[in-house]
Every structure is written in structure tokens, then in C-alpha cells.
Write a protein that holds these residues in place. Sequence first.
Motif, short mmCIF file in Angstrom:
data_model
loop_
_atom_site.label_atom_id
_atom_site.label_comp_id
_atom_site.label_asym_id
_atom_site.label_seq_id
_atom_site.Cartn_x
_atom_site.Cartn_y
_atom_site.Cartn_z
N LEU A 28 -1.93 8.81 -3.97
CA LEU A 28 -2.81 7.90 -4.50
C LEU A 28 -2.54 7.60 -5.82
O LEU A 28 -2.52 6.54 -6.53
CB LEU A 28 -3.99 8.46 -4.31
CG LEU A 28 -5.12 8.27 -5.34
CD1 LEU A 28 -5.61 6.69 -5.13
CD2 LEU A 28 -6.41 9.12 -4.79
N THR A 81 -5.62 -1.77 -0.07
CA THR A 81 -4.90 -0.48 -0.20
C THR A 81 -4.79 0.05 1.25
O THR A 81 -5.64 0.22 1.91
CB THR A 81 -5.42 0.42 -1.03
OG1 THR A 81 -7.04 0.91 -0.58
CG2 THR A 81 -5.55 0.23 -2.65
N GLY A 82 -3.52 0.31 1.45
CA GLY A 82 -3.21 0.93 2.87
C GLY A 82 -3.36 2.37 2.85
O GLY A 82 -3.37 3.12 1.92
N PHE A 87 -7.50 9.42 2.70
CA PHE A 87 -8.05 10.22 1.85
C PHE A 87 -9.61 10.51 2.43
O PHE A 87 -10.13 11.58 1.89
CB PHE A 87 -8.73 9.13 0.63
CG PHE A 87 -7.22 8.51 0.06
CD1 PHE A 87 -6.30 9.37 -0.34
CD2 PHE A 87 -7.14 7.01 0.36
CE1 PHE A 87 -5.22 8.69 -0.84
CE2 PHE A 87 -5.96 6.56 -0.35
CZ PHE A 87 -4.91 7.34 -0.84
N GLN A 130 -5.68 -9.16 3.46
CA GLN A 130 -4.60 -8.92 2.73
C GLN A 130 -3.38 -8.86 3.72
O GLN A 130 -3.14 -8.00 4.74
CB GLN A 130 -4.36 -7.84 1.80
CG GLN A 130 -3.20 -7.62 1.14
CD GLN A 130 -2.40 -6.55 1.93
OE1 GLN A 130 -2.52 -5.63 2.39
NE2 GLN A 130 -0.73 -6.88 1.74
N SER A 276 -0.76 -9.20 -10.77
CA SER A 276 -0.75 -7.73 -10.45
C SER A 276 0.86 -7.54 -10.49
O SER A 276 1.64 -7.81 -10.22
CB SER A 276 -0.91 -7.62 -8.82
OG SER A 276 -1.11 -6.26 -8.48
N ARG A 281 3.59 0.36 -8.92
CA ARG A 281 4.09 1.18 -7.60
C ARG A 281 5.45 0.43 -7.15
O ARG A 281 6.09 0.79 -6.36
CB ARG A 281 3.02 1.29 -6.57
CG ARG A 281 2.01 2.37 -6.96
CD ARG A 281 0.76 2.06 -6.09
NE ARG A 281 0.65 2.66 -4.75
CZ ARG A 281 0.37 4.05 -4.49
NH1 ARG A 281 0.00 4.64 -5.42
NH2 ARG A 281 0.35 4.39 -3.32
N GLY A 311 -4.72 -0.72 -13.42
CA GLY A 311 -5.27 0.14 -14.62
C GLY A 311 -6.79 0.03 -14.90
O GLY A 311 -7.14 0.93 -15.93
N PHE A 312 -7.59 -0.82 -14.21
CA PHE A 312 -9.02 -0.88 -14.65
C PHE A 312 -9.83 0.55 -14.60
O PHE A 312 -9.96 0.57 -13.04
CB PHE A 312 -9.64 -1.82 -13.89
CG PHE A 312 -8.93 -3.43 -14.23
CD1 PHE A 312 -8.56 -3.60 -15.61
CD2 PHE A 312 -8.66 -4.38 -13.41
CE1 PHE A 312 -7.84 -4.57 -16.08
CE2 PHE A 312 -8.11 -5.40 -13.65
CZ PHE A 312 -7.79 -5.71 -15.33
N ARG A 313 -10.17 1.08 -15.50
CA ARG A 313 -11.13 2.26 -15.00
C ARG A 313 -12.27 2.34 -15.73
O ARG A 313 -13.07 3.41 -15.66
CB ARG A 313 -10.11 3.81 -15.39
CG ARG A 313 -8.82 3.65 -15.10
CD ARG A 313 -8.68 4.20 -13.54
NE ARG A 313 -7.27 4.46 -13.00
CZ ARG A 313 -6.69 3.51 -12.63
NH1 ARG A 313 -7.09 2.14 -12.09
NH2 ARG A 313 -5.33 3.47 -12.13
N LEU A 331 -9.80 -3.99 -7.77
CA LEU A 331 -9.88 -2.49 -8.06
C LEU A 331 -8.89 -1.80 -7.32
O LEU A 331 -9.17 -1.79 -6.13
CB LEU A 331 -11.14 -2.07 -7.99
CG LEU A 331 -12.18 -2.76 -9.18
CD1 LEU A 331 -13.75 -2.36 -8.91
CD2 LEU A 331 -11.89 -2.49 -10.92
C1 FMN Z 1 -2.74 4.16 -2.62
C2 FMN Z 1 -2.61 2.62 -2.97
C3 FMN Z 1 -2.25 1.95 -1.64
C4 FMN Z 1 -2.00 0.32 -1.76
N1 FMN Z 1 -1.67 -0.55 -0.72
C5 FMN Z 1 -1.54 -1.48 -0.87
C6 FMN Z 1 -1.48 -2.45 0.16
O1 FMN Z 1 -1.42 -2.11 1.44
N2 FMN Z 1 -1.28 -3.81 -0.12
C7 FMN Z 1 -1.27 -4.37 -1.41
O2 FMN Z 1 -1.37 -5.45 -1.51
N3 FMN Z 1 -1.56 -3.52 -2.42
C8 FMN Z 1 -1.72 -2.31 -2.43
N4 FMN Z 1 -1.76 -1.49 -3.33
C9 FMN Z 1 -2.03 -2.07 -4.72
C10 FMN Z 1 -3.40 -2.46 -5.21
O3 FMN Z 1 -3.99 -3.49 -4.31
C11 FMN Z 1 -3.65 -2.77 -6.45
O4 FMN Z 1 -2.76 -3.73 -6.89
C12 FMN Z 1 -3.32 -1.71 -7.48
O5 FMN Z 1 -3.70 -0.36 -7.02
C13 FMN Z 1 -3.97 -1.73 -8.85
O6 FMN Z 1 -3.99 -1.09 -9.86
P1 FMN Z 1 -4.78 0.27 -10.20
O7 FMN Z 1 -4.55 1.20 -8.74
O8 FMN Z 1 -4.38 0.74 -11.30
O9 FMN Z 1 -6.07 -0.28 -10.07
C14 FMN Z 1 -2.27 -0.05 -3.20
C15 FMN Z 1 -2.54 0.71 -4.14
C16 FMN Z 1 -2.62 2.12 -4.17
C17 FMN Z 1 -2.87 2.85 -5.08
#
Ligand code: FMN
Length: 386
Positions: A28, A81-82, A87, A130, A276, A281, A311-313, A331
Motif C-alpha cells: 500500500l 486502485t487494484g 486490505f 479505469q 498523475s 509507483r 500525495g494528497f493527505r 485520492l
Molecule cells: C495500492 C495501490 C494500487 C493502485 N492501483 C492502481 C490501478 O489499478 N490503476 C491505476 O490507474 N492506478 C492505480 N494506483 C494509483 C492511484 O490511482 C493514484 O494514481 C495514486 O495512488 C495517487 O497517489 P496517492 O496514493 O499519493 O494519493 C494504485 C495506487 C495504490 C497506492
Amino acid sequence: MNIDAAINIHDLRELARRRLPRVIYEYLEGAAEDEVTLRRNRSSLDEVEFIPRIVAGHKKADLGVTLFGESLAFPAVVGPTGMNGIFHRHADLVLARAAEQAGAAFALATASNESIETVGAATRGVKWFQLYPWGDRKVWRRLLDRAAAAGFTCLVLTVDTPVPGNRERDRRNRFAHDVTISPRTVLDGLLHPGWLWNVWLKGVPRFENLLEFVHPAADIHEIAAFTRKHRHPDLSWDDVAAIRAMWKGPFLIKGVLSVQDARQALNMGADGIVISNHGGRQLDGAVSTIQSIEPIADAVGKRLTILADGGFRRGADIVKALSLGANAVVLGRAPLYGVAAAGAAGAARALQILEEETARTMILLGCGSVKTLSPDYVSAPYQQRR
Ligand SMILES: Cc1cc2nc3c(=O)[nH]c(=O)nc-3n(C[C@H](O)[C@H](O)[C@H](O)COP(=O)(O)O)c2cc1C
């Protein structure tokens, strides 16, 4: 700590850290390589200073926006988020409902653990889908048809993952798409009985949307093999155009960081973009998203809806992004900390905290509506001065 005693997102993150096995928490929290971009998303936000207007006379702030004809009371999308089911049980559903309750939108990931149809039927809130362009055009069309039939209104195409990012925490933990259960992982799970009971013992979450492309009982390893085999590092703008043509509703491209690509997205018939870097990641060293908003908004903001994440917290972070030119934010980890900490109550608490902080920041800034935020309210070292 009781969930209502969590006064900010940092508290929820700490609760999540305690409840999750370390391997899961690191999935995470972690990012690519040296996590420079992860940190820079935050440090660039911290560099933005507010320039408040005084005696502005606002009793309360209007946080409402309209995105693609749909009204949101809170200018945020709970992001795609996948593997959310890792979680908390049914986390996709929990997050979709929390978003609806908070007046935010929810974006369901291709790699979700609840199916498109289950989430579609479970909430009447604003829902986006998505797409990861895995597999061939037949797979994309099938997923998009399912999403449209289930009531998802916008399509978000994520293009910043031609190959998986080099997430070294996950590699060290042997927790990538392919999960290896080592004795250490088992011990880790046993030390977190709340999580073990809620998630693992009730059946390992599956990638529900992708089962039909492998086989109905495909486990996490078989799906991982499918996504590995069917990634498209060579995705072309022709493919993007083909996806655009398959979707009748609003279309957004996620992962844009340059003015050139924002212009290209516009030329491709996109209605919006998500600025983004995937929460740091994917490409480590990529520019922070908050820095990228203003130049992109200046170039295409009148013709494209601009969302941003990374990074929005705090509510203040959201206000900074909107001041620099975003129409709304996405978010990522913030609501995930909530759901990981305490399921439905935690997800709701995360959004409530952000909503209250955003409203308070607006009043302190002397601005009565997020629609009237502008770069005049902020100053940052990287900002273009006009
Ligand atoms: C655990 C996790 C899984 C994610 N899975 C995907 C995903 O399946 N598809 C996608 O477009 N972005 C995915 N993301 C990126 C998020 O959509 C987003 O761009 C990113 O988390 C934003 O940053 P933040 O976590 O600092 O708010 C994932 C991010 C996290 C933390």
C-alpha cells in the motif's frame, strides 16, 4: 485507537499500519526504486504557500463541482486502485459506498476484487471505470461494454504502466502480482489476526473482472500470468484512439505529466486527463504532480477537465491543487488507509476528515467556492509568474 479518535489521515495511516501484515502495508505504502517521486509529491505540495484574502465574509464554503454533467458535493474521486480486497473484505464496495455518502465519485479499477456488475448494482453514486489496456481489443471492448451496462459513466484509461514499476519493497517481500506465501508471510498474518480473519481466511480475493478471460475459477497466480503475458509496452496512440471509439461517454487519460501529452490527449478526443505519476509507483524520478498542474492547465484547461493526484493527505493539499488549475482531485492512498484501518467506518472517516479540512481551509483562505479558486491564492517556487 478508536476510529473517531483519528483526527487526520496520518492517524488512519498508523492504524492501517498496525492492522495490516507488513507485506500488505508495504504494498500500500511503497513506491518505485528510491521512492524519490513518492517523497517529491509531498515536498512539492509542502512548498506551496497560501496567500489568504482577509475579511472575505464567507460563512461557509461551497465545495461542489460539476464534472461531465454530474454534480459532486466534494471535488474528489476515490481513485482506481487494484487489489483493494487485500486490505479489507469487499473494500471496493466499501469505498464506492463511502464515496457516494461523501458526494465524491468512485473509480473502479480493472484489477478490482469486486466485479464491475457488483459495484454497479451496489451504489447510485457517480461511478467511473479505469481500464488497463491488458489483452487485446476484444478484451477492452468486453470490459467497456460491461462497465457501460453497469452504469459507469466515465472511462479512465491508465497509460503510465507499460511495464510494472520497480517496487523494491514488494520484490523483497515477494509480493508482486504474484504472491509467494513464505513462512515469514504466514507468521506475519498470524500476528495480525483481525486482518487474517477478515481477509485471508474467507478466501483470497480474486480479480473478478478478469476471470472470464482466463477461466472462472482462476486464482491470483493465473491472473498474474495473464496480465504479465498480455501487457502492452507498445501501446500506441492508434490503440488509444480505438479505445476512445469504443466508449460513448466522457473519456480521460490518466498518467499525463507534460503539456505535449495533454495536447495530444485533447487531439485524441479525450474529455479530461488525470495528471498523475501513479503515486510514485511507476517511473521514479518523474516530476511531482502538483508542479505539473499549472503549466498544463494554462495550455489546455479551457478545453479539458483536469484532475490530479499524488500525495494528497490534507484538505489543504486539495485546495492547493484546485488553486493551481485542477477541477477536482483523485485520492489514492488516503481512503485506502481508512478502509485498511477499519473497513466502512474507516473509509467514511477518511473522506469526512478531508471534507472538513477542505471546508476549513477555504474559509481561512477567504474563498467561498472551489469554483473561484485561482493561482492568486497560492505561491510556489516552481510557479510561473505572469
Ligand atoms: C495500492 C495501490 C494500487 C493502485 N492501483 C492502481 C490501478 O489499478 N490503476 C491505476 O490507474 N492506478 C492505480 N494506483 C494509483 C492511484 O490511482 C493514484 O494514481 C495514486 O495512488 C495517487 O497517489 P496517492 O496514493 O499519493 O494519493 C494504485 C495506487 C495504490 C497506492
